[in-house]
Scaffold this active site. Structure first.
Site, PDB file in Angstrom:
ATOM      1  N   GLU A 103      16.995  -3.935 111.111  1.00 43.78           N
ATOM      2  CA  GLU A 103      15.483  -3.560 110.550  1.00 43.78           C
ATOM      3  C   GLU A 103      15.286  -4.274 109.310  1.00 43.78           C
ATOM      4  O   GLU A 103      16.093  -4.123 108.412  1.00 43.78           O
ATOM      5  CB  GLU A 103      15.370  -2.113 110.689  1.00 43.78           C
ATOM      6  CG  GLU A 103      15.535  -1.122 112.023  1.00 43.78           C
ATOM      7  CD  GLU A 103      14.674  -1.784 113.235  1.00 43.78           C
ATOM      8  OE1 GLU A 103      13.634  -2.456 112.802  1.00 43.78           O
ATOM      9  OE2 GLU A 103      15.017  -1.740 114.385  1.00 43.78           O
ATOM     10  N   CYS A 166      14.850   7.388 111.752  1.00 45.01           N
ATOM     11  CA  CYS A 166      15.350   6.243 111.674  1.00 45.01           C
ATOM     12  C   CYS A 166      14.627   5.546 110.462  1.00 45.01           C
ATOM     13  O   CYS A 166      14.963   4.879 109.534  1.00 45.01           O
ATOM     14  CB  CYS A 166      15.633   5.143 112.795  1.00 45.01           C
ATOM     15  SG  CYS A 166      16.943   5.999 114.109  1.00 45.01           S
ATOM     16  N   HIS A 185      19.870  -0.629 114.367  1.00 42.74           N
ATOM     17  CA  HIS A 185      19.829   0.115 115.331  1.00 42.74           C
ATOM     18  C   HIS A 185      20.737  -0.535 116.420  1.00 42.74           C
ATOM     19  O   HIS A 185      20.888  -1.571 116.597  1.00 42.74           O
ATOM     20  CB  HIS A 185      18.271  -0.144 116.026  1.00 42.74           C
ATOM     21  CG  HIS A 185      17.360   0.984 115.876  1.00 42.74           C
ATOM     22  ND1 HIS A 185      16.228   0.822 115.060  1.00 42.74           N
ATOM     23  CD2 HIS A 185      17.379   2.160 115.857  1.00 42.74           C
ATOM     24  CE1 HIS A 185      15.469   1.822 114.876  1.00 42.74           C
ATOM     25  NE2 HIS A 185      16.200   2.807 115.462  1.00 42.74           N
TER      26      HIS A 185
END
Length: 245
Positions: A103, A166, A185
């Protein structure tokens, strides 16, 4: 479900009193939530410490995070201060993912989805009076390209961390030090491709490459804190509601 791990001999934690500069890696994974009874992120986190063989000394610290805003809000700053980690790896599961996702950034607002305690942050905000978006300063595109050449699993850089726990935990760490943390992830586990071992081995390669790019450890100030003042966000209780998918 993933195939069972073939347990390897645990590697003793290095002697932290040694003068050798051993990287301290804080790894978090989440517990159960909604219909995810066994969270793959925590299974992979455990595998990185207990099943994967490291070819260089590292000191791995594991913490399982409940899917609760208040816990993340209080514990993550505490862990940074307690461990002063070289690198922080936050792991989470993305049920629809077909690849490992690094991410790129996290947002501060619009956290409207209820956690396991049916709460959301006050004003749906992560940290008061903080930037709306913080991007990781690590070279994730280069890291991704490097790992692609070494792993059989697909991996990509993502710009959508999900606006749930998250992304919430990622923003907390990016706000503290965006030069030494990343959120990853992982897909749901299966019997062949995305096994716990395969995912852990690929993320290990990510860690190796990230360690080449982290800057020297930050120095705590006289109050035992980093330069930025962390404003605690209040959590408000709400009644359960039907969320849109």
């Amino acid at each position: 479900m993933s195939s069972p791990l073939s347990k390897k001999k645990p590697v003793p934690s290095p002697d932290m009193s040694s003068k050798v500069d051993i990287p301290i890696i804080l790894i978090t994974g989440f517990g159960s939530f909604r219909n995810v009874l066994v969270n793959p992120s925590w299974e992979v986190a455990k595998a990185l410490k207990w099943y994967v063989e490291w070819d260089r000394p590292v000191h791995i610290i594991l913490h399982q995070m409940p899917v609760e805003y208040n816990s993340v809000n209080t514990k993550i700053p505490e862990y940074w201060l307690k461990y002063n980690p070289t690198l922080v790896i936050h792991l989470g599961v993305s049920p629809g993912a077909k690849e490992i996702r690094l991410e790129k950034y996290a947002h501060n607002t619009n956290y409207a989805a209820l956690d396991n305690l049916n709460t959301i942050p006050e004003n749906k905000c992560c940290i008061c009076d903080a930037p709306e978006e913080i991007c990781s300063q690590l070279p994730l595109e280069n890291v991704c390209a490097f790992v692609k050449r070494k792993s059989s699993l697909p991996i990509a850089v993502s710009d959508d961390a999900g606006r749930y726990l998250c992304e919430f935990i990622y923003y907390q760490s990016l706000y503290i030090d965006s030069k030494r943390c990343v959120f990853i992830h992982v897909p749901c586990l299966d019997e062949n491709k995305f096994t716990t071992e395969h995912l852990a081995e690929t993320i290990q390669q990510v860690v190796y490459e990230l360690l080449r790019h982290v800057e020297p450890l930050p120095v705590l100030n006289s109050n035992g804190q980093y330069g930025k003042q962390h404003n605690t966000t209040k959590i408000i209780n709400t009644k359960p509601v039907t969320l849109k998918s």
